[in-house]
Design a protein around this motif. Structure first.
Motif, PDB file in Angstrom:
ATOM      1  N   UNK A 102      42.766  38.419  54.296  1.00 39.95           N
ATOM      2  CA  UNK A 102      44.473  38.059  53.595  1.00 39.95           C
ATOM      3  C   UNK A 102      44.602  36.392  54.274  1.00 39.95           C
ATOM      4  N   UNK A 103      44.397  36.194  55.082  1.00 38.32           N
ATOM      5  CA  UNK A 103      44.842  35.001  55.809  1.00 38.32           C
ATOM      6  C   UNK A 103      43.515  34.153  55.350  1.00 38.32           C
ATOM      7  N   UNK A 104      42.289  34.445  55.082  1.00 42.84           N
ATOM      8  CA  UNK A 104      40.639  33.482  55.715  1.00 42.84           C
ATOM      9  C   UNK A 104      41.221  33.143  53.602  1.00 42.84           C
ATOM     10  N   UNK A 105      42.091  34.594  53.049  1.00 46.61           N
ATOM     11  CA  UNK A 105      41.612  33.742  51.502  1.00 46.61           C
ATOM     12  C   UNK A 105      42.634  32.976  51.345  1.00 46.61           C
ATOM     13  N   UNK A 106      44.070  32.809  52.348  1.00 47.37           N
ATOM     14  CA  UNK A 106      44.752  31.065  51.914  1.00 47.37           C
ATOM     15  C   UNK A 106      44.586  30.546  52.447  1.00 47.37           C
ATOM     16  N   UNK A 107      43.678  29.900  53.539  1.00 49.72           N
ATOM     17  CA  UNK A 107      43.652  28.882  53.934  1.00 49.72           C
ATOM     18  C   UNK A 107      43.171  27.697  53.588  1.00 49.72           C
ATOM     19  N   UNK A 108      42.780  27.931  52.746  1.00 53.22           N
ATOM     20  CA  UNK A 108      42.249  26.769  51.890  1.00 53.22           C
ATOM     21  C   UNK A 108      43.396  25.984  51.381  1.00 53.22           C
ATOM     22  N   UNK A 109      44.304  27.474  50.681  1.00 56.67           N
ATOM     23  CA  UNK A 109      45.178  26.695  50.116  1.00 56.67           C
ATOM     24  C   UNK A 109      45.987  26.437  50.319  1.00 56.67           C
ATOM     25  N   UNK A 110      46.165  26.644  51.417  1.00 56.54           N
ATOM     26  CA  UNK A 110      47.318  26.690  51.899  1.00 56.54           C
ATOM     27  C   UNK A 110      47.818  25.430  52.782  1.00 56.54           C
ATOM     28  N   UNK A 111      46.228  24.525  53.183  1.00 54.62           N
ATOM     29  CA  UNK A 111      45.917  23.381  53.306  1.00 54.62           C
ATOM     30  C   UNK A 111      46.521  22.431  52.513  1.00 54.62           C
ATOM     31  N   UNK A 113      48.164  22.794  49.918  1.00 56.26           N
ATOM     32  CA  UNK A 113      49.598  23.105  49.485  1.00 56.26           C
ATOM     33  C   UNK A 113      49.652  23.158  48.291  1.00 56.26           C
ATOM     34  N   UNK A 114      48.556  24.638  48.307  1.00 56.04           N
ATOM     35  CA  UNK A 114      48.904  25.004  46.602  1.00 56.04           C
ATOM     36  C   UNK A 114      48.836  26.302  46.602  1.00 56.04           C
ATOM     37  N   UNK A 115      48.985  27.002  47.615  1.00 57.82           N
ATOM     38  CA  UNK A 115      49.725  28.641  48.200  1.00 57.82           C
ATOM     39  C   UNK A 115      50.362  29.103  46.675  1.00 57.82           C
ATOM     40  N   UNK A 116      49.651  30.515  46.415  1.00 58.60           N
ATOM     41  CA  UNK A 116      49.908  30.943  45.143  1.00 58.60           C
ATOM     42  C   UNK A 116      49.818  32.247  45.603  1.00 58.60           C
ATOM     43  N   UNK A 117      50.752  33.161  46.088  1.00 56.66           N
ATOM     44  CA  UNK A 117      50.727  34.280  46.871  1.00 56.66           C
ATOM     45  C   UNK A 117      49.893  35.053  45.567  1.00 56.66           C
ATOM     46  N   UNK A 118      51.103  35.151  44.213  1.00 58.99           N
ATOM     47  CA  UNK A 118      50.333  36.038  43.526  1.00 58.99           C
ATOM     48  C   UNK A 118      49.161  35.487  42.577  1.00 58.99           C
ATOM     49  N   UNK A 120      46.427  34.415  44.793  1.00 60.44           N
ATOM     50  CA  UNK A 120      45.702  35.520  45.930  1.00 60.44           C
ATOM     51  C   UNK A 120      45.714  36.535  45.775  1.00 60.44           C
ATOM     52  N   UNK A 121      46.764  37.629  45.597  1.00 59.76           N
ATOM     53  CA  UNK A 121      46.602  39.061  45.436  1.00 59.76           C
ATOM     54  C   UNK A 121      45.480  39.119  44.017  1.00 59.76           C
ATOM     55  N   UNK A 122      45.886  38.533  43.149  1.00 58.09           N
ATOM     56  CA  UNK A 122      44.939  38.955  41.540  1.00 58.09           C
ATOM     57  C   UNK A 122      43.831  38.450  42.173  1.00 58.09           C
ATOM     58  N   UNK A 123      43.221  37.592  43.272  1.00 58.48           N
ATOM     59  CA  UNK A 123      42.553  37.494  43.520  1.00 58.48           C
ATOM     60  C   UNK A 123      41.090  38.550  44.823  1.00 58.48           C
ATOM     61  N   UNK A 124      42.117  39.323  45.044  1.00 56.52           N
ATOM     62  CA  UNK A 124      41.985  40.106  45.627  1.00 56.52           C
ATOM     63  C   UNK A 124      41.532  41.469  45.438  1.00 56.52           C
ATOM     64  N   UNK A 125      42.767  41.339  44.161  1.00 54.38           N
ATOM     65  CA  UNK A 125      41.904  42.563  43.679  1.00 54.38           C
ATOM     66  C   UNK A 125      40.928  42.770  42.692  1.00 54.38           C
ATOM     67  N   UNK A 126      40.860  41.408  41.886  1.00 50.78           N
ATOM     68  CA  UNK A 126      39.961  41.600  41.424  1.00 50.78           C
ATOM     69  C   UNK A 126      38.000  41.182  42.190  1.00 50.78           C
ATOM     70  N   UNK A 154      38.566  29.564  44.725  1.00 56.50           N
ATOM     71  CA  UNK A 154      39.197  29.928  44.598  1.00 56.50           C
ATOM     72  C   UNK A 154      40.776  29.841  44.062  1.00 56.50           C
ATOM     73  N   UNK A 155      41.258  30.641  46.000  1.00 57.33           N
ATOM     74  CA  UNK A 155      42.487  30.495  46.041  1.00 57.33           C
ATOM     75  C   UNK A 155      43.226  28.995  45.760  1.00 57.33           C
ATOM     76  N   UNK A 156      42.631  27.670  46.312  1.00 57.31           N
ATOM     77  CA  UNK A 156      42.950  26.620  46.455  1.00 57.31           C
ATOM     78  C   UNK A 156      42.793  25.701  44.490  1.00 57.31           C
TER      79      UNK A 156
END
Length: 219
Positions: A102-111, A113-118, A120-126, A154-156
């Protein structure tokens, strides 16, 4: 135009004198386009990706990514380019071992400034990663690590994705499945894709193909 290369050349010094790795490369890639870069080992494919991403500098020519001239950027500017504009899918994954999926998935998006939990959730499901979110990279199979690496990029939501043999560590069946999913998700983000591959079969799935031979584009 997301990516533009004009008369780009790269040399390396050797005991026998300068070795030309890339010669007068011209290349354009627009929003939403995908381009496969093929060629034999040593033809300059990975070097070109390193130049586009700012991990290395051209000796001649101009590279523009997302409106930024890469050769005019300092180290901080090139790091910002990779954070804000360019996403890279490495063949060796480069996941952070101390972070779970979960943290790896969101790492670059957080850097960026484009964190989007929805998203990231969709990506993890797909990507079939939802049951694995609490695991760490060492607890994952090669295929699972590759899907995490793709999801992290893709999360970023980068404008340009560079992929270096993104399925090179997978068997043909799993590689085809991962490639199909990656292309589907990239299309949804509108990003441009520049992918290095030895596989003409995978290259044929992209919009365009060019071949590097001895540092020159021949097709």
């Amino acid at each position: 135009m997301v990516l533009s290369l004009r008369s780009v050349s790269k040399y390396y010094e050797t005991a026998e004198g300068p070795l030309t790795v890339l010669r007068n490369i011209d290349l354009d890639l627009g929003t939403g386009e995908s381009l496969a870069l093929t060629g034999e080992s040593g033809s300059g494919k990975s070097t070109l990706l390193h130049l586009v991403s700012g991990l290395d500098r051209p000796d001649e020519g101009r590279i523009e990514v997302g409106g930024r001239v890469v050769s005019e950027l300092d180290d901080r500017g090139r790091a910002a380019l990779r954070r804000d504009v360019v996403g890279i899918v490495f063949q060796q994954f480069n996941l952070i071992p101390s972070l779970n999926v979960a943290s790896n998935l969101g790492f670059h998006a957080a850097l960026a400034g484009r964190s989007n939990p929805a998203w990231e959730k969709q990506l993890s499901e797909r990507l079939g990663l939802t049951p694995l979110l609490d695991r760490y990279p060492e607890q994952l199979s090669v295929g699972q690590q590759q899907r995490v690496a793709i999801g992290r990029t893709l999360a970023a939501r980068p404008s340009l994705i560079l992929a270096d043999e993104p399925t090179g560590n997978l068997d043909e069946t799993n590689g085809d499945a991962v490639m199909a999913l990656m292309l589907e998700l990239i299309a949804e983000t509108g990003a441009a894709l520049l992918m290095v591959t030895h596989s003409t079969r995978l290259a044929a799935r992209l919009d365009r193909q060019v071949k590097l031979t001895a540092g020159r584009i021949v097709t």
